[in-house]
Design a protein around this motif. Structure first.
Motif, mmCIF file in Angstrom:
data_model
loop_
_atom_site.group_PDB
_atom_site.id
_atom_site.type_symbol
_atom_site.label_atom_id
_atom_site.label_comp_id
_atom_site.label_asym_id
_atom_site.label_seq_id
_atom_site.Cartn_x
_atom_site.Cartn_y
_atom_site.Cartn_z
ATOM 1 N N CYS A 170 -10.230 -7.274 -3.842
ATOM 2 C CA CYS A 170 -9.686 -5.954 -4.147
ATOM 3 C C CYS A 170 -8.260 -6.117 -4.688
ATOM 4 O O CYS A 170 -7.446 -6.811 -4.096
ATOM 5 C CB CYS A 170 -9.650 -5.078 -2.893
ATOM 6 N N GLU A 208 -9.194 -0.742 2.482
ATOM 7 C CA GLU A 208 -9.161 -0.011 3.750
ATOM 8 C C GLU A 208 -10.223 1.077 3.783
ATOM 9 O O GLU A 208 -10.827 1.345 4.822
ATOM 10 C CB GLU A 208 -7.763 0.589 3.978
ATOM 11 N N GLY A 209 -10.462 1.717 2.634
ATOM 12 C CA GLY A 209 -11.487 2.741 2.562
ATOM 13 C C GLY A 209 -12.878 2.170 2.778
ATOM 14 O O GLY A 209 -13.708 2.762 3.473
ATOM 15 N N ARG A 228 0.634 3.975 -2.934
ATOM 16 C CA ARG A 228 0.359 5.373 -2.599
ATOM 17 C C ARG A 228 1.419 6.290 -3.195
ATOM 18 O O ARG A 228 1.111 7.345 -3.771
ATOM 19 C CB ARG A 228 0.320 5.537 -1.082
ATOM 20 N N VAL A 262 -7.037 5.953 -7.121
ATOM 21 C CA VAL A 262 -7.344 4.537 -6.912
ATOM 22 C C VAL A 262 -8.856 4.387 -6.840
ATOM 23 O O VAL A 262 -9.511 5.105 -6.073
ATOM 24 C CB VAL A 262 -6.693 4.019 -5.610
ATOM 25 N N LEU A 290 0.820 -1.204 0.000
ATOM 26 C CA LEU A 290 0.000 0.000 0.000
ATOM 27 C C LEU A 290 0.857 1.258 0.000
ATOM 28 O O LEU A 290 0.507 2.261 -0.641
ATOM 29 C CB LEU A 290 -0.939 -0.006 1.211
ATOM 30 N N ASP A 319 -10.983 -0.904 -5.376
ATOM 31 C CA ASP A 319 -9.652 -1.416 -5.045
ATOM 32 C C ASP A 319 -9.166 -0.914 -3.692
ATOM 33 O O ASP A 319 -8.077 -1.285 -3.249
ATOM 34 C CB ASP A 319 -8.644 -1.016 -6.124
ATOM 35 N N ASP A 320 -9.956 -0.079 -3.051
ATOM 36 C CA ASP A 320 -9.549 0.515 -1.779
ATOM 37 C C ASP A 320 -10.215 -0.243 -0.633
ATOM 38 O O ASP A 320 -11.246 0.182 -0.103
ATOM 39 C CB ASP A 320 -9.937 1.996 -1.752
ATOM 40 N N MET A 325 -12.599 3.093 -5.828
ATOM 41 C CA MET A 325 -13.141 2.621 -4.563
ATOM 42 C C MET A 325 -13.139 1.096 -4.492
ATOM 43 O O MET A 325 -12.958 0.513 -3.420
ATOM 44 C CB MET A 325 -14.567 3.148 -4.376
#
Length: 344
Positions: free
Chosen positions: A274, A153-154, A122, A146, A118, A150-151, A148
């Motif tokens: 993801c 953690e988000g 980033r 990126v 990550l 693939d995110d 959503m």
């Protein structure tokens, strides 16, 4: 098929599934192109792709095939304002072998490997975002993000906030954790019984997604042009279609809604989905699907509606039927009255 637990897979590892399918790692980025000067020269998609591919190779030592970089200009460029984008697209980096040096070839700690991956992604996005490419004297600026889907953690932060503050389908309780995943853009033929039919099979679909954890319910929505076909493997047959016009994908694709028995299985499955693409053995084609978690309580709403119908008292049903009969008689009387007046 791999029998390893999902939470033991590093972000650059491939997960083998049933029916010759596998989840291969990749990086997916969303691109938006703006003009960087006052020029109004036409936007050349091919030249921009070549310029961006060359830039990534020289700056990041990453080789991206042309088919993994999709750029489409807007059709109404002559009507768009100068500050509005001229094109958008998607970038895929499928060959992640170079990340072995970043993550470490013998990194056994999955959490550390995820963190290093990550951090690299980033930094890659930050360096690529905002670059200007000069196409024969015309400058264009690139915005990178990126998606959503693939995110992970988000999305995890999102459902934790919903549980904490309450939302439709979820109570303010740690026990009411999400358990349903929605997959869009899956090739229907890859989920078919090849010797029987080219149409997707619920049996094959259930077998494939079962590799991600113990499943409670599955919904398969197939799109053929504008025709939508729902196939269910569920506790009941009264589940709504759960799709709208935005879900229809060009060609023969399907949407799969999977409800897991445990939140942990849901968590691990969403994390592995993801940042991966679906690939068929013996084929160079990859399905770069979109994945998200069910925010609307799709199966919860379906069960609630069923339970409400079961609890409906017999008297209420009789009153509703009597009201319907009275309405029918009134309608019939009005119709006959109208016909008599017309004859007169």
């Amino acid at each position: 098929m791999s029998n390893r637990p999902l939470n033991s897979l590093r972000p650059t590892e491939t997960l083998e599934l049933e029916s010759g399918l596998s989840l291969v790692p990749r990086v997916k980025l969303l691109l938006t192109v703006y003009r960087a000067d006052k020029s109004v020269n036409p936007f050349d998609e091919w030249k921009f792709k070549r310029s961006l591919i060359d830039y990534m190779k020289s700056s990041f030592f990453i080789t991206v095939p042309e088919e993994d970089l999709q750029i489409r200009k807007f059709k109404d460029l002559n009507k768009r304002k100068r500050e509005e984008p001229v094109a958008r697209g998607r970038l895929f980096v499928h060959d992640l072998g170079f990340l072995s040096k970043v993550i470490g070839e013998i990194e056994d700690d999955v959490e550390r490997a995820d963190k290093k991956f990550l951090e690299w992604r980033r930094g890659f996005v930050e360096k690529l975002n905002g670059i200007e490419l000069n196409l024969e004297g015309t400058k264009f600026k690139l915005n990178v993000a990126v998606p959503m889907s693939d995110d992970f953690e988000g999305m995890k932060k999102e459902w934790e906030e919903i549980i904490a503050f309450g939302a439709r389908g979820y109570q303010r309780s740690a026990k009411m954790q999400p358990d349903t995943i929605v997959l869009k853009g899956m090739p229907s033929r890859w989920f078919a019984e090849t010797r029987v039919s080219s149409k997707p099979s619920m049996l094959v679909t259930h077998t494939i997604v079962s590799a991600l954890g113990k499943i409670r319910q599955v919904l398969l929505v197939v799109f053929i042009s504008s025709i939508r076909l729902n196939l269910h493997v569920a506790e009941d047959n009264s589940i709504g279609d759960g799709a709208d016009e935005e879900d229809i994908v060009s060609g023969l694709h399907c949407k799969i809604v999977v409800r897991f028995e445990k939140h942990k299985d849901f968590h691990d499955a969403l994390k592995i989905l993801c940042g991966h693409s679906l690939q068929k053995q013996g084929s160079q084609l990859r399905a770069d699907y979109d994945v998200t978690w069910d925010k609307d309580g799709f199966f919860l709403d379906a069960r609630h509606q069923i339970e409400e119908r079961k609890r409906m008292p017999a008297r209420g049903m009789e009153e509703r039927d009597e009201g319907h009969r009275q309405h029918s008689r009134v309608s019939q009387f009005s119709s006959e009255e109208g016909r008599k007046r017309f004859k007169e």
